[in-house]
Design a protein around this motif. Structure first.
Motif, PDB file in Angstrom:
ATOM      1  N   CYS A 148       2.370   1.515  -3.445  1.00  0.00           N
ATOM      2  CA  CYS A 148       1.316   1.807  -4.422  1.00  0.00           C
ATOM      3  C   CYS A 148       1.094   3.313  -4.533  1.00  0.00           C
ATOM      4  O   CYS A 148       0.675   3.805  -5.583  1.00  0.00           O
ATOM      5  CB  CYS A 148       0.026   1.098  -4.008  1.00  0.00           C
ATOM      6  SG  CYS A 148      -1.186   0.924  -5.338  1.00  0.00           S
TER       7      CYS A 148
ATOM      8  N   ASN B  26       0.823  -1.203   0.000  1.00  0.00           N
ATOM      9  CA  ASN B  26       0.000   0.000   0.000  1.00  0.00           C
ATOM     10  C   ASN B  26       0.860   1.256   0.000  1.00  0.00           C
ATOM     11  O   ASN B  26       0.503   2.273  -0.604  1.00  0.00           O
ATOM     12  CB  ASN B  26      -0.932   0.003   1.217  1.00  0.00           C
ATOM     13  CG  ASN B  26      -2.015  -1.050   1.104  1.00  0.00           C
ATOM     14  OD1 ASN B  26      -2.307  -1.545   0.022  1.00  0.00           O
ATOM     15  ND2 ASN B  26      -2.603  -1.409   2.227  1.00  0.00           N
TER      16      ASN B  26
ATOM     17  N   THR C 135      -5.160   0.993  -7.131  1.00  0.00           N
ATOM     18  CA  THR C 135      -5.315   0.012  -6.058  1.00  0.00           C
ATOM     19  C   THR C 135      -4.406  -1.177  -6.325  1.00  0.00           C
ATOM     20  O   THR C 135      -4.269  -1.615  -7.473  1.00  0.00           O
ATOM     21  CB  THR C 135      -6.770  -0.461  -5.942  1.00  0.00           C
ATOM     22  OG1 THR C 135      -7.198  -1.003  -7.197  1.00  0.00           O
ATOM     23  CG2 THR C 135      -7.677   0.694  -5.583  1.00  0.00           C
TER      24      THR C 135
END
Length: 506
Positions: free
Chosen positions: A268, A265, A279
């Motif tokens: 990302c 995350n 996502t």
């Protein structure tokens, strides 16, 4: 003078003696303040970088009292109880617990509601209830409770979230160093541990149905400096809820999956262009005879992109960039973060050419390449080399309207028909310049038109010459037959001048 010198010597020797005795006295005081657990486990080595891991007071089953009593005092500060229920435990502790008792171990207790707010637990530094059957935990540990080690392992506990739900049992355990809740049936993560703002060692192994989202939340809270250190990390698992339409399932994964997802995350957010909010998801890829690895899927669809995203997370194998305004695939060849890409879905964009992919690692490795409903002008088979010869690669091209010419009919059409299994929608690749015509239906006369020159008539000339030659041979043969049978030559041959070679026919 002698008295003065004697006083000075006395002061110096007293100071030396004080400095020599002080460390030992401090050590003895610290030892007297610490609990004296009796453990059958081998103490772990403590590194200089890690805080010391405390050990809970623990006694083996063969040390259970045999004189009819349910509890026994092991030493002045430690009590050990066996095979008790809630009533007998309260009764025995009232007898054996004193103000000096700091260590308690209860083995095989059957307790419906364990009330941790009881005053009898207020002075404990080590509290263990193991190998029993505890229904649930109620109440809340008192403020500033001195408990350093709490062991509630192997008790068939399904929750350590007390009732009412607003209470936080571990919030005031500021001294807690170890929580062992292993080998239970927990379905909720004790998030109140995070309230103490202290580094705590937690053992949750043997609880396979703790939600992964709770671990993820704990790791998010501690993103800067982890407060929770998981003991038996490789044996700790959590559950991921899987849903597909009406079907529901639970997948058990090692909590390293959660840590990888947390790191993912973060990476990302570094995808460029900035702030497109793609996502990212991880999947544990299992390959025979190879070590299991985490691979990444990135979804950047419907983000208004005009170019391919770059700086993808490591091990990105799946990328979806559908429903954007991308015009070129050049980044796949230029950006090294595309080296592991195997699935690319780029439907509904403005891509005009695939030539940029020639020689890229993606062409050599892709398993799915979907580029439907784009603006391709042409498809060059040489870009894909022999990719479809011996692999299960799939390419989707429907909804594209390419410019059809003679080369399309001579090269692209046979290539599509040859690889029809790898390109299942090949019939939906249409011609832009010939209405209502698919590439696979293309005819030569529709696109192969070239200006004529004299070479176009060469076959007619050859045919005419052959005919003249046949007529000439036939005439000569007829004249010879007439001469042999009638003794004279027909009129055309009779009027011809005599040639030197005529003697050959006489």
């Amino acid at each position: 003078m002698r008295n003065i010198r004697f006083c000075v010597d006395l002061v110096l020797w007293s100071a030396i003696a004080y400095l020599f005795v002080l460390p030992f006295s401090e050590t003895r005081m610290e030892e007297s303040m610490e609990p004296h657990p009796t453990s059958t486990e081998k103490p772990e080595e403590v590194s200089r970088d890690e805080p010391k891991i405390e050990k809970c007071f623990h006694m083996p089953r063969d040390k259970c009292p045999t004189d009819g009593q349910k509890c026994t005092r092991v030493d002045p500060v430690s009590v050990f109880c066996c095979d008790v229920d809630s009533f007998r435990l309260r009764e025995a502790l009232a007898i054996f617990m004193t103000q000096n008792t700091t260590n308690l171990h209860v083995s095989n207790a059957t307790i419906k509601d364990l009330d941790v707010s009881q005053p009898i637990f207020r002075r404990l530094t080590s509290m263990a209830l193991t190998d029993g059957n505890i229904g649930k935990i109620v109440g809340q540990f008192p403020k500033h409770s001195p408990i350093v080690c709490l062991n509630i392992s192997n008790n068939n506990l399904s929750s350590i979230t007390p009732q009412p739900p607003l209470s936080r049992p571990f919030a005031y355990l500021y001294a807690l160093n170890v929580l062992d809740a292993s080998s239970n049936n927990l379905t909720e993560f004790p998030l109140s541990l995070l309230q103490s703002n202290r580094k705590i060692h937690v053992d949750l192994s043997g609880n396979n149905y703790l939600p992964c989202k709770h671990f993820h939340k704990a790791m998010e809270v501690n993103s800067r400096e982890p407060l929770l250190k998981f003991l038996h990390y490789n044996k700790t698992y959590c559950a991921i809820d899987l849903r597909y339409n009406w079907f529901k399932d639970v997948q058990i994964v090692q909590i390293d999956h959660v840590w990888v997802q947390k790191q993912l995350n973060e990476s990302c957010q570094n995808i460029k262009p900035a702030n497109i909010n793609c996502t990212c998801t991880t999947v544990l890829e299992l390959v025979v005879s190879k070590e299991a690895t985490y691979v990444v899927g990135v979804d950047c669809s419907q983000r208004g992109l005009t170019e391919m995203p770059t700086n993808l997370p490591n091990n990105t194998v799946n990328l979806n960039v559908s429903y954007n305004n991308i015009t070129s695939l050049q980044a796949i060849s230029d950006d090294s973060t595309y080296d592991h890409l195997r699935w690319l879905v780029a439907d509904y964009n403005d891509i005009t050419s695939l030539v940029e992919l020639e020689g890229s690692k993606f062409i050599d490795n892709f398993g799915l390449f979907s580029i439907t409903n784009n603006k391709l002008h042409s498809i060059h088979p040489y870009v894909f080399s022999d990719r479809f010869d011996s692999t299960s690669a799939t390419m989707l091209v429907a909804g594209n309207y390419i410019h059809c010419d003679c080369n399309t009919e001579k090269v692209l059409k046979p290539w599509l028909l040859e690889n029809n299994k790898a390109i299942p929608d090949y019939k939906q690749l249409k011609c832009e310049n010939i209405p209502n015509t698919a590439v696979f239906d293309l005819k030569e006369f529709q696109v192969c038109h070239t200006p004529r020159d004299w070479t176009d008539y060469i076959y007619y000339i050859i045919g005419l010459e052959t005919l003249v030659l046949v007529l000439l041979v036939s005439k000569v043969s007829y004249d010879y037959w007439v001469f042999k049978t009638a003794g004279y030559l027909p009129w055309p041959a009779n009027k011809m001048p005599r040639l030197p070679c005529d003697w050959l026919c006489e």
